[in-house]
Structure formats: structure tokens, C-alpha cells
Design a protein around this motif. Sequence first.
Motif, mmCIF file in Angstrom:
data_model
loop_
_atom_site.group_PDB
_atom_site.id
_atom_site.type_symbol
_atom_site.label_atom_id
_atom_site.label_comp_id
_atom_site.label_asym_id
_atom_site.label_seq_id
_atom_site.Cartn_x
_atom_site.Cartn_y
_atom_site.Cartn_z
ATOM 1 N N LYS A 25 0.695 -0.967 0.225
ATOM 2 C CA LYS A 25 -0.033 -0.120 -0.004
ATOM 3 C C LYS A 25 0.844 1.298 0.236
ATOM 4 C CE LYS A 25 -3.344 -2.873 0.317
ATOM 5 N NZ LYS A 25 -4.179 -3.442 -0.978
ATOM 6 N N SER A 26 0.283 2.482 -0.622
ATOM 7 C CA SER A 26 1.118 3.891 -0.603
ATOM 8 C C SER A 26 0.574 4.289 0.808
ATOM 9 C CB SER A 26 0.590 4.512 -1.750
ATOM 10 O OG SER A 26 -0.899 4.652 -1.825
ATOM 11 N N VAL A 27 1.621 5.028 1.444
ATOM 12 C CA VAL A 27 1.414 5.427 2.757
ATOM 13 C C VAL A 27 1.901 6.818 3.002
ATOM 14 C CG1 VAL A 27 1.711 5.192 5.381
ATOM 15 C CG2 VAL A 27 1.369 3.230 3.776
ATOM 16 N N LEU A 28 1.208 7.607 3.532
ATOM 17 C CA LEU A 28 1.837 9.009 3.815
ATOM 18 C C LEU A 28 1.646 9.023 5.505
ATOM 19 C CD1 LEU A 28 2.515 12.066 3.379
ATOM 20 C CD2 LEU A 28 -0.210 12.524 3.206
ATOM 21 N N VAL A 29 2.605 9.813 5.942
ATOM 22 C CA VAL A 29 2.670 9.804 7.301
ATOM 23 C C VAL A 29 2.881 11.289 7.752
ATOM 24 C CG1 VAL A 29 3.827 9.195 9.702
ATOM 25 C CG2 VAL A 29 3.885 7.572 7.772
ATOM 26 N N ILE A 30 1.872 11.790 8.491
ATOM 27 C CA ILE A 30 1.789 13.279 8.924
ATOM 28 C C ILE A 30 2.073 13.448 10.285
ATOM 29 C CG2 ILE A 30 0.563 15.492 8.665
ATOM 30 C CD1 ILE A 30 -1.286 14.077 6.763
ATOM 31 N N GLU A 31 3.071 14.039 10.777
ATOM 32 C CA GLU A 31 3.528 14.441 12.081
ATOM 33 C C GLU A 31 3.597 15.884 12.280
ATOM 34 O OE1 GLU A 31 4.900 14.804 15.766
ATOM 35 O OE2 GLU A 31 4.124 12.874 14.951
ATOM 36 N N LYS A 32 3.208 16.311 13.499
ATOM 37 C CA LYS A 32 3.120 17.834 13.779
ATOM 38 C C LYS A 32 4.525 18.363 14.377
ATOM 39 C CE LYS A 32 0.622 18.476 18.092
ATOM 40 N NZ LYS A 32 -0.616 18.848 18.639
ATOM 41 N N ASN A 33 5.025 17.223 15.255
ATOM 42 C CA ASN A 33 6.328 17.763 15.768
ATOM 43 C C ASN A 33 7.583 17.227 15.262
ATOM 44 O OD1 ASN A 33 4.840 19.738 17.774
ATOM 45 N ND2 ASN A 33 4.012 17.870 18.735
ATOM 46 N N VAL A 34 7.584 16.026 15.949
ATOM 47 C CA VAL A 34 8.942 15.350 15.683
ATOM 48 C C VAL A 34 8.843 13.863 15.553
ATOM 49 C CG1 VAL A 34 9.476 15.150 18.102
ATOM 50 C CG2 VAL A 34 11.463 15.016 16.434
ATOM 51 N N PHE A 35 9.179 13.188 14.265
ATOM 52 C CA PHE A 35 8.945 11.901 13.915
ATOM 53 C C PHE A 35 9.887 11.347 15.134
ATOM 54 C CE2 PHE A 35 8.218 13.671 10.045
ATOM 55 C CZ PHE A 35 7.207 13.006 9.647
ATOM 56 N N GLY A 36 9.476 10.079 15.568
ATOM 57 C CA GLY A 36 9.682 9.248 16.831
ATOM 58 C C GLY A 36 8.856 9.422 17.836
ATOM 59 N N GLY A 37 8.210 10.329 18.083
ATOM 60 C CA GLY A 37 7.379 10.491 19.301
ATOM 61 C C GLY A 37 8.020 11.090 20.550
ATOM 62 N N GLN A 38 7.332 10.602 21.615
ATOM 63 C CA GLN A 38 7.939 11.207 22.851
ATOM 64 C C GLN A 38 9.138 10.567 23.412
ATOM 65 O OE1 GLN A 38 5.130 11.225 26.359
ATOM 66 N NE2 GLN A 38 3.693 11.684 24.883
ATOM 67 N N ILE A 39 9.423 9.335 22.951
ATOM 68 C CA ILE A 39 10.745 8.773 23.226
ATOM 69 C C ILE A 39 12.035 9.314 22.622
ATOM 70 C CG2 ILE A 39 10.799 7.368 20.880
ATOM 71 C CD1 ILE A 39 11.392 6.031 24.625
ATOM 72 N N VAL A 40 11.765 10.313 21.844
ATOM 73 C CA VAL A 40 13.095 10.903 21.222
ATOM 74 C C VAL A 40 13.614 12.042 22.432
ATOM 75 C CG1 VAL A 40 12.295 11.137 19.160
ATOM 76 C CG2 VAL A 40 11.910 13.037 20.411
ATOM 77 N N ASN A 41 12.953 12.160 23.568
ATOM 78 C CA ASN A 41 13.365 12.890 24.828
ATOM 79 C C ASN A 41 14.134 12.333 25.686
ATOM 80 O OD1 ASN A 41 12.077 15.345 23.822
ATOM 81 N ND2 ASN A 41 9.926 14.579 24.577
ATOM 82 N N SER A 42 14.133 10.760 25.561
ATOM 83 C CA SER A 42 14.870 10.110 26.749
ATOM 84 C C SER A 42 16.326 9.799 25.890
ATOM 85 C CB SER A 42 14.295 8.653 26.688
ATOM 86 O OG SER A 42 13.128 8.763 27.263
ATOM 87 N N PRO A 43 17.353 10.501 26.754
ATOM 88 C CA PRO A 43 18.742 10.116 26.314
ATOM 89 C C PRO A 43 19.226 8.989 26.316
ATOM 90 C CG PRO A 43 18.553 10.964 28.650
ATOM 91 C CD PRO A 43 17.212 10.982 28.312
ATOM 92 N N LYS A 44 18.425 8.002 27.004
ATOM 93 C CA LYS A 44 19.059 6.651 27.119
ATOM 94 C C LYS A 44 17.892 5.606 27.287
ATOM 95 C CE LYS A 44 22.600 3.443 28.903
ATOM 96 N NZ LYS A 44 23.592 3.109 30.050
#
Length: 302
Positions: A25-44
Motif C-alpha cells: 500500500k502507498s502510505v503518507l505519514v503526517i506528524e506535527k512535531n518530531v518523528f519518533g514521538g515522545q521517546i526522542v526526549n529520552s537520552p538512553k
Amino acid sequence: MHDIIVIGGGPAGLTAAVYGLRNGKSVLVIEKNVFGGQIVNSPKVENIPGFDSISGDEFGDRFLEQAMGQGADVTLEEVTGVRRESCFFVDTAEGSTYEGHAVILATGTTHRLLGLPGENDLIGDGISFCAVCDGDFYAGKKVVMIGGGNSAFVEAALLVEVVDHLVMLQDLPYFTADQKAQEQLFAHDNVEAHTDTKILGYIVENGELAGVRYEENGQEQMEFCDGIFLAVGLVPENGAFTNVAETNEAGYFDADEFCLTKTPGVFVAGDCRKKTLRQVATACADGAQAAIAACDYLRSIQ
């Protein structure tokens, strides 16, 4: 026109994209802030299957690269609504309209903050939300947990096993967590509890979090610590989609593990739906389920 439009680029949304793409299937992903979600705020992060240890930012980058490498289209825009006509029309605050045959809502949640000066700059650098993700960084150290409900006590139960000293601060005159959870936590001799407090601000020294200021019994107190965990609630961002997906009293999409909504062709995945555990692993599971359901729906209308 895309087969599937995924709204939200966190683990649930990106997993949905990968599964949709692998089903042709063809897919479009729309994100308003940052790709990856809240997990990107965790350093480890050390609880993601397949990785002994990885930063949240790197994990998000890898996930996005995987989806794009398999053919996903992506865009950074804020979705303001979904309309169903001959197909689905997805409108954004930037003035774009995207068309798709199926929609997956993976809008996630945001952690409720205290709204104090400098707070955003300290997230991931002294202020944490997830004891499973970040608790080991504070082994043998002193931490403060702000919050007094079940979520706070679940996080605190993990922290108390690794930290040297845990301070619980609750704004109400009493803790609202289940009595059993309170009894189990307060049985530890390294726990200190304060109720009826008002958080006044964070203590920052040399650009780093050093503690928190709060008011108790009319007196200002200063609690110096190595880290602060916030557990004052989550905020689902589902209000723009209630015309296509029902929500419960807390604002979460009222859907179970099958990820179905009241609207054929609209599915939900991840932290935005009602569930008992909100982790990367459960978000990915939702994303896979929602994508397979969307593919089944697309075959049914062809």
C-alpha cells in the motif's frame, strides 16, 4: 491520493506505515512535531526489543529511515480534521488537504506539564516521565516524584528499588493512588512523602537541574535532588477527530486491541487509545494491528 494516511509519526504511526508498505500500500505519514514521538526526549532507552541501549533520538531517526526507505511519504504538518466523502480528506493547519482511502490515527499523548519557567528546557535533561526508561540513570541518587495518583506510584515503585532517596510531592491533601500501592511504596525506608504542596519552580545551577522549590504549610521549601519525575497526567490530542472516532470520558479513543472505530476505514493505534500500558512495545503492536486492519478494509472496498 494514498491508500493509507497515518496521522502521527511516533512508534505506533511508523510501525503502521511499515506494515502498510510491506502489504503493497502507498502510505503518507503526517506528524506535527518530531518523528519518533515522545521517546526522542529520552537520552538512553534500554527496554526496546532488539537494543541493549539506544538514545530515543537515534531510535526515532532509525524508525523514520526505515519507513522512508520502504517508500513512505512524510510531511511535518498539524492535522486539523478528517472528512469522509468519496474518500477521506485530511486537512492541515498549513492549508494542505490530503486524500486517502483509509486513515490511521496515531496521535499519541503529551505529558501534562506544570507550566513553570524553564521547564521545557529541562525535559530529558533532569526532568523525566518514565522510570522504566530513565530510572537507572539515578541509581544511588536522590530523586523527586511530583504527583500522587496511580501513575505516580507505578513509576515510584520502580524508582524506589534503585535510588538512594525518593521524595513524593502531591498537591492535594492526600495521595489518590490505590491504598495497596501506597502501603507497598511507603514500606520502604528511603521514601519521604509530602502532601498539600504547591510547586513554585525548579532550582537550576550552572545550567543544570538541581532541585525544586515548593510551598508547604505556607512555608517555602527547597528540595535539592539529582532528578525529577513528573506524573501529573497525560493529555490525549484527539479532539479534532471525534467526528470519525469515539472518545471516552478522558479523551482517549474508545477502541480496544482491534483498533477499530465507529467509522469504516478509520483506525486508531498507540497511546491515543484507551489502554492499560503505554510503552514503545505496545504502541508498535497497535501500529501493526491497525495497519493490517486497514489493509483488510482496503481489499474489501476494491
